[in-house]
Design an enzyme around this catalytic site. Sequence first.
Site, mmCIF file in Angstrom:
data_model
loop_
_atom_site.group_PDB
_atom_site.id
_atom_site.type_symbol
_atom_site.label_atom_id
_atom_site.label_comp_id
_atom_site.label_asym_id
_atom_site.label_seq_id
_atom_site.Cartn_x
_atom_site.Cartn_y
_atom_site.Cartn_z
ATOM 1 N N ARG A 45 9.849 4.547 -35.928
ATOM 2 C CA ARG A 45 8.967 4.805 -37.292
ATOM 3 C C ARG A 45 9.408 6.171 -37.935
ATOM 4 O O ARG A 45 8.737 6.361 -38.988
ATOM 5 C CB ARG A 45 7.417 5.157 -36.463
ATOM 6 N N TYR A 164 -1.925 3.161 -21.255
ATOM 7 C CA TYR A 164 -0.499 2.756 -21.017
ATOM 8 C C TYR A 164 -0.310 1.435 -19.927
ATOM 9 O O TYR A 164 0.203 0.590 -20.515
ATOM 10 C CB TYR A 164 0.495 3.937 -20.217
ATOM 11 N N LYS A 168 0.921 -2.221 -20.951
ATOM 12 C CA LYS A 168 2.035 -2.995 -20.091
ATOM 13 C C LYS A 168 1.651 -4.146 -19.517
ATOM 14 O O LYS A 168 2.437 -5.095 -19.179
ATOM 15 C CB LYS A 168 2.582 -1.943 -19.442
ATOM 16 N N THR A 199 14.608 10.050 -18.919
ATOM 17 C CA THR A 199 14.987 9.809 -20.375
ATOM 18 C C THR A 199 14.758 11.043 -20.933
ATOM 19 O O THR A 199 14.834 11.106 -22.254
ATOM 20 C CB THR A 199 14.205 8.653 -20.953
#
Length: 338
Positions: A45, A164, A168, A199
């Site tokens: 985005r 979340y 998922k 990450t």
Amino acid sequence: MTHRIPERRPAAPGLALVVGASRGLGMAIAADLTQRGHPVVICARTGDDLETAQAQLTARRPGATVHTRVVDIGDEHAVDALVADVEETLGPIDIAIAVAGTIQVGPAETMTTEEFRDAMGTMAWGPIHLAWSVLPAMRRRGHGRIGVITSIGGMVSPPHLLPYATAKFAAVGFSDGLAAALSGTGVTATTVVPGLMRTGSHRRAQFAGDAAAEYAWFAPAASLPLLSMDVERAAARIVGGVLRGRPMVILTPLAKVGVRVRGLMPATTTRVMGLANRLLPESDRAPRELGTIRPRLVEGGEADRRLGSPLVRRLTVLGERAADTWNERRGERKEQLS
């Protein structure tokens, strides 16, 4: 009986479209694809983050073909336009991987319906939008690879991650059902179920309730070697599984154990998650206020500053290094997560 369409593989590494690739896992997946010789279109985005990711990816592999496109995967029409533009200007999309996601951490009573809409729009509707956009051309060509990055949180609902996990779980159901529906067409769908990965996403995760206290448990969990997986190793396994057309790829030993235990003892697993929930920070909101007041979500970078814990910073050293490597630190602002 389903008529089997002969599979026609591309003569050279085909074009890959990775949505949610400006940072984190998505960027690592794009890097692995370029190492295998695939031209890649990275999407997110935010244009600034995409430009940084493009520069870093081409620096990692000089000569790599990396294109950028700005898109919100939650916008059906924008995704349709993206796919049409890429197919017209760059060529057929052979691989499409949906990685984009948001992470909202906090007690259930601090989450409003808006948090659920945000999560569902990106992580449940997003993969549907992408798959439905690329599928017609893939089926006509008789070959294609679709990958959906879900989570162990879509198999076992963890505490303090309810929006979340809700999204998922939907993504797992969609991707798994799609894989069955595509059987014999030459097009495959791979459901990727990772556990925690290093990450650097804890820098961009959004924290509700006692943000500093929530960050204090989430950031180390996403950084410590025994609890999280090296993202480059994860990306290699993900890309390998998608290219081979495997229906499901489960990463990390803890994720594999969690899936098996949930399958064998679902009620016990829920009770264990309930016990874990009691050990995590409590909210100061009364139960009657559930879902009625939108909390101020705090990004990980700000939560870290509020916490100011030398111990937590020592425990997150590897995660912080990953944040630097995979573009998770830039701006420390609320955006789409990978």
